[in-house]
Design a protein around this motif. Structure first.
Motif, PDB file in Angstrom:
ATOM      1  N   ASP A 719      67.033  70.375 -81.252  1.00  0.00           N
ATOM      2  CA  ASP A 719      67.965  71.600 -81.070  1.00  0.00           C
ATOM      3  C   ASP A 719      67.273  72.904 -81.085  1.00  0.00           C
ATOM      4  O   ASP A 719      67.683  74.002 -80.701  1.00  0.00           O
ATOM      5  N   GLY A 720      65.914  72.927 -81.722  1.00  0.00           N
ATOM      6  CA  GLY A 720      65.145  74.054 -82.051  1.00  0.00           C
ATOM      7  C   GLY A 720      65.860  74.777 -83.264  1.00  0.00           C
ATOM      8  O   GLY A 720      66.768  74.432 -83.904  1.00  0.00           O
ATOM      9  N   LEU A 721      65.108  75.822 -83.653  1.00  0.00           N
ATOM     10  CA  LEU A 721      65.255  76.993 -84.619  1.00  0.00           C
ATOM     11  C   LEU A 721      66.068  78.160 -84.245  1.00  0.00           C
ATOM     12  O   LEU A 721      65.826  78.732 -83.354  1.00  0.00           O
ATOM     13  N   SER A 722      67.309  78.395 -84.743  1.00  0.00           N
ATOM     14  CA  SER A 722      68.107  79.564 -84.376  1.00  0.00           C
ATOM     15  C   SER A 722      68.028  80.598 -85.552  1.00  0.00           C
ATOM     16  O   SER A 722      68.204  80.079 -86.605  1.00  0.00           O
ATOM     17  N   TRP A 723      68.280  81.812 -85.038  1.00  0.00           N
ATOM     18  CA  TRP A 723      68.690  82.853 -86.056  1.00  0.00           C
ATOM     19  C   TRP A 723      69.176  83.969 -85.665  1.00  0.00           C
ATOM     20  O   TRP A 723      69.331  84.040 -84.476  1.00  0.00           O
ATOM     21  N   THR A 724      70.193  84.597 -86.514  1.00  0.00           N
ATOM     22  CA  THR A 724      70.927  85.784 -85.996  1.00  0.00           C
ATOM     23  C   THR A 724      69.990  86.983 -85.841  1.00  0.00           C
ATOM     24  O   THR A 724      69.102  87.408 -86.422  1.00  0.00           O
ATOM     25  N   MET A 725      70.116  87.690 -84.576  1.00  0.00           N
ATOM     26  CA  MET A 725      69.550  88.944 -84.231  1.00  0.00           C
ATOM     27  C   MET A 725      70.052  89.995 -84.910  1.00  0.00           C
ATOM     28  O   MET A 725      71.358  90.147 -85.378  1.00  0.00           O
ATOM     29  N   ARG A 733      69.610  83.987 -81.500  1.00  0.00           N
ATOM     30  CA  ARG A 733      68.536  83.536 -80.733  1.00  0.00           C
ATOM     31  C   ARG A 733      68.222  81.804 -81.159  1.00  0.00           C
ATOM     32  O   ARG A 733      68.041  81.750 -82.470  1.00  0.00           O
ATOM     33  N   THR A 734      67.614  81.349 -80.059  1.00  0.00           N
ATOM     34  CA  THR A 734      67.209  80.036 -80.464  1.00  0.00           C
ATOM     35  C   THR A 734      65.675  79.761 -79.797  1.00  0.00           C
ATOM     36  O   THR A 734      65.637  80.101 -78.586  1.00  0.00           O
ATOM     37  N   GLU A 735      64.816  79.330 -80.715  1.00  0.00           N
ATOM     38  CA  GLU A 735      63.614  78.855 -80.313  1.00  0.00           C
ATOM     39  C   GLU A 735      63.513  77.215 -80.140  1.00  0.00           C
ATOM     40  O   GLU A 735      63.489  76.580 -80.893  1.00  0.00           O
ATOM     41  N   ALA A 736      63.572  77.071 -78.870  1.00  0.00           N
ATOM     42  CA  ALA A 736      63.702  75.473 -78.605  1.00  0.00           C
ATOM     43  C   ALA A 736      62.510  74.763 -78.876  1.00  0.00           C
ATOM     44  O   ALA A 736      62.566  73.807 -79.455  1.00  0.00           O
ATOM     45  N   ASP A 737      61.145  75.210 -78.555  1.00  0.00           N
ATOM     46  CA  ASP A 737      59.798  74.571 -78.831  1.00  0.00           C
ATOM     47  C   ASP A 737      59.234  75.109 -79.983  1.00  0.00           C
ATOM     48  O   ASP A 737      58.790  76.240 -80.254  1.00  0.00           O
ATOM     49  N   MET A 738      59.456  74.288 -80.955  1.00  0.00           N
ATOM     50  CA  MET A 738      58.942  74.486 -82.453  1.00  0.00           C
ATOM     51  C   MET A 738      57.501  73.605 -82.762  1.00  0.00           C
ATOM     52  O   MET A 738      56.966  73.638 -83.693  1.00  0.00           O
ATOM     53  N   THR A 739      56.882  72.921 -81.795  1.00  0.00           N
ATOM     54  CA  THR A 739      55.847  72.437 -81.864  1.00  0.00           C
ATOM     55  C   THR A 739      54.555  73.246 -82.504  1.00  0.00           C
ATOM     56  O   THR A 739      54.063  72.768 -83.238  1.00  0.00           O
ATOM     57  N   PRO A 740      54.351  74.515 -82.106  1.00  0.00           N
ATOM     58  CA  PRO A 740      53.379  75.161 -82.775  1.00  0.00           C
ATOM     59  C   PRO A 740      53.128  75.247 -84.050  1.00  0.00           C
ATOM     60  O   PRO A 740      52.360  75.632 -84.675  1.00  0.00           O
ATOM     61  N   ARG A 750      52.086  79.609 -89.684  1.00  0.00           N
ATOM     62  CA  ARG A 750      51.477  80.805 -89.160  1.00  0.00           C
ATOM     63  C   ARG A 750      52.652  81.615 -88.689  1.00  0.00           C
ATOM     64  O   ARG A 750      53.876  81.563 -88.894  1.00  0.00           O
ATOM     65  N   MET A 751      52.181  82.834 -87.844  1.00  0.00           N
ATOM     66  CA  MET A 751      53.206  83.823 -87.787  1.00  0.00           C
ATOM     67  C   MET A 751      54.289  83.365 -86.858  1.00  0.00           C
ATOM     68  O   MET A 751      54.177  82.398 -86.064  1.00  0.00           O
ATOM     69  N   PRO A 752      55.572  83.930 -87.397  1.00  0.00           N
ATOM     70  CA  PRO A 752      56.721  83.125 -86.508  1.00  0.00           C
ATOM     71  C   PRO A 752      56.736  83.781 -85.129  1.00  0.00           C
ATOM     72  O   PRO A 752      56.234  84.699 -84.679  1.00  0.00           O
ATOM     73  N   PRO A 753      57.849  82.999 -84.326  1.00  0.00           N
ATOM     74  CA  PRO A 753      57.981  83.577 -82.861  1.00  0.00           C
ATOM     75  C   PRO A 753      58.445  85.062 -82.903  1.00  0.00           C
ATOM     76  O   PRO A 753      58.766  85.572 -83.903  1.00  0.00           O
ATOM     77  N   VAL A 754      58.072  85.717 -81.637  1.00  0.00           N
ATOM     78  CA  VAL A 754      58.693  86.946 -81.369  1.00  0.00           C
ATOM     79  C   VAL A 754      60.066  87.160 -81.568  1.00  0.00           C
ATOM     80  O   VAL A 754      60.835  86.302 -80.976  1.00  0.00           O
ATOM     81  N   GLY A 755      60.563  88.053 -82.300  1.00  0.00           N
ATOM     82  CA  GLY A 755      61.852  88.385 -82.435  1.00  0.00           C
ATOM     83  C   GLY A 755      62.368  87.847 -83.836  1.00  0.00           C
ATOM     84  O   GLY A 755      63.706  87.707 -84.017  1.00  0.00           O
ATOM     85  N   PHE A 756      61.708  87.090 -84.489  1.00  0.00           N
ATOM     86  CA  PHE A 756      62.218  86.466 -85.867  1.00  0.00           C
ATOM     87  C   PHE A 756      62.515  87.908 -86.606  1.00  0.00           C
ATOM     88  O   PHE A 756      61.727  88.635 -86.750  1.00  0.00           O
ATOM     89  N   PRO A 757      63.647  87.717 -87.576  1.00  0.00           N
ATOM     90  CA  PRO A 757      64.236  88.734 -88.489  1.00  0.00           C
ATOM     91  C   PRO A 757      63.024  89.374 -89.215  1.00  0.00           C
ATOM     92  O   PRO A 757      62.411  88.548 -89.864  1.00  0.00           O
ATOM     93  N   ARG A 758      62.924  90.618 -89.324  1.00  0.00           N
ATOM     94  CA  ARG A 758      62.087  91.431 -90.034  1.00  0.00           C
ATOM     95  C   ARG A 758      62.220  91.172 -91.694  1.00  0.00           C
ATOM     96  O   ARG A 758      61.116  91.530 -92.597  1.00  0.00           O
ATOM     97  N   ASP A 759      63.323  90.643 -92.179  1.00  0.00           N
ATOM     98  CA  ASP A 759      63.784  90.469 -93.542  1.00  0.00           C
ATOM     99  C   ASP A 759      63.123  88.957 -94.160  1.00  0.00           C
ATOM    100  O   ASP A 759      63.512  88.659 -95.266  1.00  0.00           O
TER     101      ASP A 759
END
Length: 762
Positions: A719-725, A733-740, A750-759
């Motif tokens: 299902d990928g990883l989701s977080w609230t914008m 928002r959902t990041e479907a490909d978590m392979t990296p 490593r650094m999270p996907p673009v748009g990951f919550p700042r907190d």
């Protein structure tokens, strides 16, 4: 010259262990054979037998007792009560050299209709009650024998049993009672000897007589046939025997076991859907007052939330009223809980350890006990017949002499008037025996009118016929069994199951063990909204309120909402603190929604246990992800972290300088863990790499050079990883490909996907 002897000359040297063992053996044998175990034949211990024997000699027979049980000299036979102190005095003075208190206590028990199924003493006055109150002093109470005691002692004056000298040799006492009343099983017995004990429950007299009659007709009857008649114990206090037939049969076959009994109860409707449970019979040897104290303690200690009140409305009959907390409570659930937690259900042991005819202690089965008892009754029957034969022979000898005197009355009178030794003359002239001649000489003149030949010969013929019948009885085992069965049938009429006294009191009704009722079943299920403030004040508002409106509620100055969620009153709430300790709160015990609530620290002992991390309802059967701020964590089952006490459970052993940071529920389909550190590095690894533990530090989830754990969550990789914008949109928002980001546990990430919550919070 005075002989001065050294007292030490009489001392003999013996090994201490030999001397001690010999003396203890004497004590043990005395306790076993003459104090604690009942005799199989009459079911009595010596103290009980001596009590009844003393009461019989004091002419304390019951009203309407049959003539054969009354002592000779009918003029002195009365049915009045006599002081118990008089009986106890006779017993300890003549027969039983022990303390008066123990003797009186034994007498009191014989009179208590809640201790004996068929009391042997008819008491007048205060003989105690089922609440456990003691009897009045013996100087105040009075007693006499009951009909059952008369049946037990019937035949004592007919040569049926042996007598032995009393302890001081001044009197005699019977070794055993001969009566037909089956006292051993009818009233039961209990006692503790040395190295052995006995425990026999009471039974229904009619059932015992029917079983004995079956064995008379068919000595080879199987144990199963007897169990069709003797259904189980018949306790004086009634109740319900709930064991299955196989368990009951096995206990009677071996002589060892136990019987599970419950109180008898029924439901009474109070109108408008209300009801109460009314207990009318309680288990044997359970004090009613102690039972009510047990139920009241459950209410005071809040161990049974569905129970509201208990009342004792008993008078002559038992009536215990149990009131539920709400009309929606299931009556069977309430009573099953009480059966588990109180003496409304208990076990009565069976240990058929008795003294047989040779005074040997033996553990016997039901059939063996009845067979041995019937053998004793056959012996009593034969001894009674022989005793009567001796009486008939003696009477017929006198009748023969009276007939000779009648036929030669003038000559007899002449001999008496003229001869110096009339006895010798009559014996020589009429061929009389010494006893016949003495009887003729001792006759009063008024008795001469009774000397009618026809009357004398009629009595002689009747005695002759009776003697012939008795001889046949003594010589024929078949006639003995027939006569015994007839006597038992006559006795059964007195204890008929159709009468109020003889009918079975204990209901035999198989039931399973009392269920362990879960807390949810004891609490009325209602929706609530739980609110925890920043300063740790907690409250529960009825119904499921709008969680977004929690900010509008009243709080203390400087305080505000921290956690709010929906729950049910049947839920258990888990409160986690930064020290790694988890506390359990009952949702039904939370303070109401009026006011500010109560400090959560007043509900649990969390002093100096760190700050509150989270509060949420426990999902039984689920799992939790637990992680400390240093990045170490593990998976724990919800059932393992629930605590039963106010002190909670130390689940996470945090290291120095760290604190418990994450407590997250694991979804049913989750297979991966995502961890983000304060350094904004993201790491994903399989959930199976996390150990399952009940307590500990866990393993390193992510490695840090500086800082620590910020957040962790479980999810399903597909299902990928989701977080609230952020912002007011509330978009997810959902990041479907978590392979990296998927690497082995313990990596830096490593650094999270673009748009990951700042907190850095998922």
């Amino acid at each position: 010259m005075t002989d001065f002897r050294d007292p030490f000359d009489a001392i003999k040297d013996h090994p201490f262990d030999d001397a001690l063992s010999q003396r203890y053996l004497v004590y043990a044998l005395s306790t076993i054979t003459a104090r604690s175990l009942p005799d199989l034949r009459d079911g009595l211990k010596p103290v009980h037998r001596r009590l009844l024997w003393a009461m019989r000699l004091l002419r304390m027979e019951p009203a309407g007792a049959s003539p054969d049980v009354l002592v000779a000299n009918p003029a002195r036979n009365t049915t009045s009560y006599k002081k118990c102190a008089r009986v106890v005095g006779d017993v300890i003075g003549k027969y039983h050299p022990h303390g008066d208190t123990s003797v009186y206590d034994a007498m009191v028990r014989l009179a208590q209709d809640f201790s004996l199924r068929t009391p042997l003493v008819d008491g007048q006055g205060n003989f105690g009650n089922i609440d456990g109150d003691n009897a009045a002093a013996m100087r105040y109470t009075e007693a006499r024998l009951t009909q059952a005691a008369a049946d037990l002692m019937a035949g004592l004056d007919e040569g049926t049993v042996d007598f032995r000298p009393t302890y001081n040799g001044e009197d005699e006492e019977p070794e055993v009672f001969p009566g037909l009343f089956p006292n051993l099983l009818a009233n039961g017995a209990s006692g503790i000897a040395v190295g052995m004990a006995t425990s026999i429950p009471p039974h229904n007299v009619a059932e015992l007589i029917d079983a004995a009659s079956l064995l008379i007709d068919n000595p080879d009857a199987e144990h199963a046939d007897l169990m069709q008649i003797v259904r189980g114990p018949d306790f004086p206090t009634g109740g319900v025997l709930v064991d299955n037939a196989a368990i009951i049969s096995e206990a009677y076959a071996t002589g060892r076991g136990s019987f599970r009994t419950r109180a008898r109860w029924h439901k009474e409707d109070g109108g408008r859907g209300t009801w109460v449970a009314v207990v009318t019979q309680i288990p044997f040897q359970v004090q009613k007052s102690k039972l009510i104290e047990q139920i009241a303690a459950l209410i005071n200690d809040k161990k049974l939330p569905i129970l509201a009140d208990v009342r004792d409305e008993s008078d002559a009959e038992i009536r215990i009223v149990i009131e539920p907390r709400a009309r929606t409570v299931d009556p069977d659930v309430l009573m099953d809980s009480l059966f588990r937690l109180t003496d409304l259900e208990n076990r009565f042991p069976l240990n058929l350890n008795v003294l047989d005819a040779t005074r040997t202690p033996r553990v016997l089965g039901l059939k063996t006990v009845l067979v041995e008892w019937l053998r004793h009754q056959i012996d009593v029957l034969v001894r009674r017949a022989r005793h009567r034969l001796d009486k008939i022979t003696a009477r017929m000898e006198l009748l023969d002499g009276y007939i000779i005197a009648y036929l030669n009355l003038d000559r007899v009178i002449e001999i008496i008037r003229t001869e110096d030794e009339p006895k010798l003359v009559m014996m020589e002239e009429f061929q009389l025996t010494d006893r016949q001649a003495e009887a003729i000489l001792n006759m009063r003149l008024r008795s001469l009118r009774k000397l009618e030949e026809m009357e004398l010969r009629r009595e002689h013929a009747e005695l002759l016929k009776e003697r012939d019948d008795l001889i046949k009885l003594v010589e024929s085992p078949t006639r003995q069994r027939t006569r015994l069965k007839k006597d038992l049938a006559d006795l059964r009429k007195r204890y008929s199951p159709d009468s109020d006294f003889g009918k079975r009191r204990t209901l035999v009704e198989e039931a399973g063990p009392a269920r362990e009722i879960p807390l949810e079943a004891m609490i009325e299920r209602e929706p609530i909204t739980v609110i925890l403030s920043e300063r740790g004040w907690i409250r529960a508002m009825s119904g499921h309120r709008d969680l977004a409106a929690a900010d509008t509620l009243k709080f203390k100055e400087g305080d505000g909402p921290k956690i709010a969620f929906h729950a049910q009153t049947t839920d258990k709430l888990l409160l986690a603190t930064s020290s790694g300790r988890i506390f359990t709160l009952g949702a039904d015990k939370l303070p109401g929604g009026r006011g500010f609530g109560d400090p959560v620290r007043s509900l649990v002992d969390m002093d100096d246990q760190g700050e509150i991390v989270t509060l949420f309802p426990a999902s039984m059967g689920g799992e939790l992800l637990l992680a400390a701020s240093d990045g170490r964590g593990f998976v724990a089952a919800v059932a393992d972290v629930i605590a039963e006490t106010r002190k909670g459970k130390q689940v996470v052993n945090v290291r120095a300088g760290a604190r418990l940071a994450i407590v997250r529920k694991i979804g049913a389909e989750a297979d991966s863990v995502a961890v983000v550190g304060e350094n904004r590095k993201l790491l994903v690894f399989p959930l199976v790499e996390m150990p399952r533990m009940a307590r500990g530090q866990g393993v390193q989830m992510q490695r840090y050079r500086d800082g620590g754990l910020s957040d962790a969550v479980t999810f399903r990789m597909s299902d990928g990883l989701s977080w609230t914008m952020g912002g007011g949109s509330g978009r997810t928002r959902t990041e479907a490909d978590m392979t990296p980001w998927r690497v082995a546990r313990g990596a830096a990430g490593r650094m999270p996907p673009v748009g990951f919550p700042r907190d850095n919070r998922f």
